[in-house]
Motif scaffolding. Structure first.
Motif, PDB file in Angstrom:
ATOM      1  N   ALA A 125      -4.232  -1.633 -12.980  1.00 22.43           N
ATOM      2  CA  ALA A 125      -2.901  -2.184 -12.722  1.00 22.43           C
ATOM      3  C   ALA A 125      -2.482  -1.977 -11.269  1.00 22.43           C
ATOM      4  O   ALA A 125      -1.839  -2.847 -10.658  1.00 22.43           O
ATOM      5  N   GLU A 126      -2.828  -0.831 -10.689  1.00 21.96           N
ATOM      6  CA  GLU A 126      -2.491  -0.568  -9.289  1.00 21.96           C
ATOM      7  C   GLU A 126      -3.330  -1.442  -8.363  1.00 21.96           C
ATOM      8  O   GLU A 126      -2.838  -1.954  -7.347  1.00 21.96           O
ATOM      9  N   LEU A 127      -4.597  -1.627  -8.711  1.00 20.26           N
ATOM     10  CA  LEU A 127      -5.445  -2.521  -7.923  1.00 20.26           C
ATOM     11  C   LEU A 127      -4.874  -3.940  -7.956  1.00 20.26           C
ATOM     12  O   LEU A 127      -4.833  -4.630  -6.928  1.00 20.26           O
ATOM     13  N   ALA A 128      -4.396  -4.371  -9.124  1.00 25.47           N
ATOM     14  CA  ALA A 128      -3.802  -5.709  -9.228  1.00 25.47           C
ATOM     15  C   ALA A 128      -2.586  -5.846  -8.323  1.00 25.47           C
ATOM     16  O   ALA A 128      -2.394  -6.889  -7.676  1.00 25.47           O
ATOM     17  N   ARG A 129      -1.762  -4.805  -8.239  1.00 23.90           N
ATOM     18  CA  ARG A 129      -0.583  -4.872  -7.374  1.00 23.90           C
ATOM     19  C   ARG A 129      -0.985  -5.035  -5.904  1.00 23.90           C
ATOM     20  O   ARG A 129      -0.361  -5.783  -5.154  1.00 23.90           O
ATOM     21  N   VAL A 130      -2.024  -4.327  -5.508  1.00 26.57           N
ATOM     22  CA  VAL A 130      -2.491  -4.448  -4.126  1.00 26.57           C
ATOM     23  C   VAL A 130      -3.030  -5.851  -3.860  1.00 26.57           C
ATOM     24  O   VAL A 130      -2.731  -6.471  -2.830  1.00 26.57           O
ATOM     25  N   LEU A 131      -3.816  -6.370  -4.781  1.00 26.25           N
ATOM     26  CA  LEU A 131      -4.390  -7.700  -4.595  1.00 26.25           C
ATOM     27  C   LEU A 131      -3.307  -8.780  -4.590  1.00 26.25           C
ATOM     28  O   LEU A 131      -3.400  -9.755  -3.828  1.00 26.25           O
ATOM     29  N   HIS A 132      -2.281  -8.610  -5.415  1.00 31.95           N
ATOM     30  CA  HIS A 132      -1.158  -9.554  -5.384  1.00 31.95           C
ATOM     31  C   HIS A 132      -0.497  -9.548  -4.008  1.00 31.95           C
ATOM     32  O   HIS A 132      -0.158 -10.600  -3.459  1.00 31.95           O
ATOM     33  N   SER A 133      -0.285  -8.365  -3.443  1.00 30.27           N
ATOM     34  CA  SER A 133       0.340  -8.261  -2.128  1.00 30.27           C
ATOM     35  C   SER A 133      -0.551  -8.876  -1.049  1.00 30.27           C
ATOM     36  O   SER A 133      -0.063  -9.538  -0.122  1.00 30.27           O
ATOM     37  N   ALA A 134      -1.851  -8.673  -1.181  1.00 31.31           N
ATOM     38  CA  ALA A 134      -2.790  -9.159  -0.176  1.00 31.31           C
ATOM     39  C   ALA A 134      -2.925 -10.675  -0.193  1.00 31.31           C
ATOM     40  O   ALA A 134      -3.256 -11.286   0.837  1.00 31.31           O
ATOM     41  N   ALA A 135      -2.670 -11.289  -1.340  1.00 28.69           N
ATOM     42  CA  ALA A 135      -2.954 -12.715  -1.512  1.00 28.69           C
ATOM     43  C   ALA A 135      -2.139 -13.612  -0.593  1.00 28.69           C
ATOM     44  O   ALA A 135      -2.512 -14.759  -0.340  1.00 28.69           O
ATOM     45  N   ALA A 178      -5.301  -7.929  10.802  1.00 26.42           N
ATOM     46  CA  ALA A 178      -5.086  -7.803   9.361  1.00 26.42           C
ATOM     47  C   ALA A 178      -3.716  -7.179   9.092  1.00 26.42           C
ATOM     48  O   ALA A 178      -3.282  -6.289   9.836  1.00 26.42           O
ATOM     49  N   ARG A 179      -3.036  -7.632   8.062  1.00 22.91           N
ATOM     50  CA  ARG A 179      -1.726  -7.105   7.709  1.00 22.91           C
ATOM     51  C   ARG A 179      -1.881  -5.885   6.815  1.00 22.91           C
ATOM     52  O   ARG A 179      -2.673  -5.884   5.874  1.00 22.91           O
ATOM     53  N   GLU A 180      -1.098  -4.853   7.106  1.00 20.08           N
ATOM     54  CA  GLU A 180      -1.176  -3.644   6.294  1.00 20.08           C
ATOM     55  C   GLU A 180      -0.300  -3.784   5.051  1.00 20.08           C
ATOM     56  O   GLU A 180       0.861  -4.184   5.127  1.00 20.08           O
ATOM     57  N   ILE A 181      -0.881  -3.438   3.900  1.00 18.43           N
ATOM     58  CA  ILE A 181      -0.144  -3.425   2.636  1.00 18.43           C
ATOM     59  C   ILE A 181       0.531  -2.066   2.523  1.00 18.43           C
ATOM     60  O   ILE A 181      -0.120  -1.019   2.608  1.00 18.43           O
ATOM     61  N   THR A 182       1.836  -2.070   2.331  1.00 26.76           N
ATOM     62  CA  THR A 182       2.598  -0.817   2.358  1.00 26.76           C
ATOM     63  C   THR A 182       3.116  -0.415   0.985  1.00 26.76           C
ATOM     64  O   THR A 182       4.025   0.400   0.891  1.00 26.76           O
ATOM     65  N   ALA A 183       2.584  -0.981  -0.070  1.00 23.40           N
ATOM     66  CA  ALA A 183       3.044  -0.654  -1.424  1.00 23.40           C
ATOM     67  C   ALA A 183       2.996   0.852  -1.637  1.00 23.40           C
ATOM     68  O   ALA A 183       1.951   1.487  -1.427  1.00 23.40           O
ATOM     69  N   PRO A 184       4.110   1.463  -2.071  1.00 28.62           N
ATOM     70  CA  PRO A 184       4.158   2.920  -2.213  1.00 28.62           C
ATOM     71  C   PRO A 184       3.650   3.434  -3.551  1.00 28.62           C
ATOM     72  O   PRO A 184       3.443   4.626  -3.717  1.00 28.62           O
ATOM     73  N   ARG A 190      -5.461   4.347  -3.026  1.00 31.33           N
ATOM     74  CA  ARG A 190      -5.548   5.024  -1.724  1.00 31.33           C
ATOM     75  C   ARG A 190      -6.413   6.289  -1.773  1.00 31.33           C
ATOM     76  O   ARG A 190      -6.870   6.766  -0.734  1.00 31.33           O
ATOM     77  N   ARG A 191      -6.633   6.847  -2.968  1.00 36.04           N
ATOM     78  CA  ARG A 191      -7.202   8.186  -3.081  1.00 36.04           C
ATOM     79  C   ARG A 191      -8.727   8.166  -3.066  1.00 36.04           C
ATOM     80  O   ARG A 191      -9.410   8.245  -4.075  1.00 36.04           O
TER      81      ARG A 191
END
Length: 247
Positions: A125-135, A178-184, A190-191
């Motif tokens: 689910a966290e990976l999906a959030r990052v990919l959504h932001s990156a899209a 490249a744009r940085e994804i800042t999702a907290p 990230r780990r």
């Protein structure tokens, strides 16, 4: 893992490229915490949990692992990953570019993401959030927990991945445009794990089953070596936080 459907909706799903060194050379910085004999087993466990979680993400079409390690390749292929030999043999970024090219030979319009192989706490689910932001960006990346390196780099359809991993890669990826994804709220993405302290931090988040099977000895060894101070009592049992691969 999303499959292509008749309506083509899944055609835009991400292909992930995961690089893995031969296990005899992988995770060298963990040797002090885990011991030289135990280190390759941890490297494989990290990769298995990373790939299993990635494949369980609904936004991921497939996972390509670039490796020349035969035993790791067999285990990862059994999970459903596609194995691509590291024919460039030119280091991490050459392997990632090679993997991305292999993806686009079969899916020319595929959005591609490079993902570290050492994310044992990764949650779909966290990976999906990052990919959504990156899209929404041509290229984007996520910094590691230290905000120094990079754990994920993406390139949308028709855009070259142009990886610059290793060391201070956050600064290099920023400089490349490249744009940085800042999702907290995506700590598991990230780990990454390079040291004993990193391993204990991943255990606190909750790791996948392959790492969890190796974790009690690793955590005791890491704590005993001073990897994370008093985070774990090396003389007592270590009950790692465990999650299912798809959780």
């Amino acid at each position: 893992m999303r499959r292509d459907g008749a309506d083509g909706e899944a055609a835009a799903a991400w292909s992930l490229v995961v690089p893995l060194k031969p296990l005899v050379r992988a995770k060298s910085r963990l040797a002090r915490a885990a011991g030289e004999e135990f280190r390759p087993r941890l490297a494989l466990a990290f990769a298995l949990d990373t790939v299993a979680a990635a494949l369980a993400c609904g936004d991921v079409h497939d996972v390509v692992v670039v490796t020349d390690d035969r035993s790791a390749a067999e285990r990862l292929a059994a999970l459903g990953a596609r194995i691509v030999p590291d024919t460039p043999a030119g280091g991490l970024n050459a392997a990632l570019a090679h993997g991305a090219a292999a993806v686009r030979e079969g899916r020319p319009g595929a959005p591609v993401a490079a993902l570290n192989a050492d994310l044992p706490a990764l949650r779909p689910a966290e990976l999906a959030r990052v990919l959504h932001s990156a899209a929404v960006f041509p290229r984007a990346f996520l910094a590691d927990a230290a905000h120094f390196g990079t754990t994920l780099l993406t390139a949308s359809s028709g855009v070259e991945l142009a990886p610059a991993f290793g060391g201070a890669s956050r600064a290099r990826h920023l400089a490349s445009g490249a744009r940085e994804i800042t999702a907290p709220d995506v700590p598991s993405v990230r780990r990454d794990v390079d040291t004993g302290e990193d391993l204990l931090a991943a255990l606190a988040l909750g790791v996948g089953p392959h790492t969890a099977r190796q974790a009690p000895l690793a955590a005791r060894t890491a704590a005993g070596a001073g990897g994370a101070g008093a985070a774990v009592d090396p003389s007592g049992p270590v009950p790692p936080q465990v999650r299912a691969s798809g959780a």
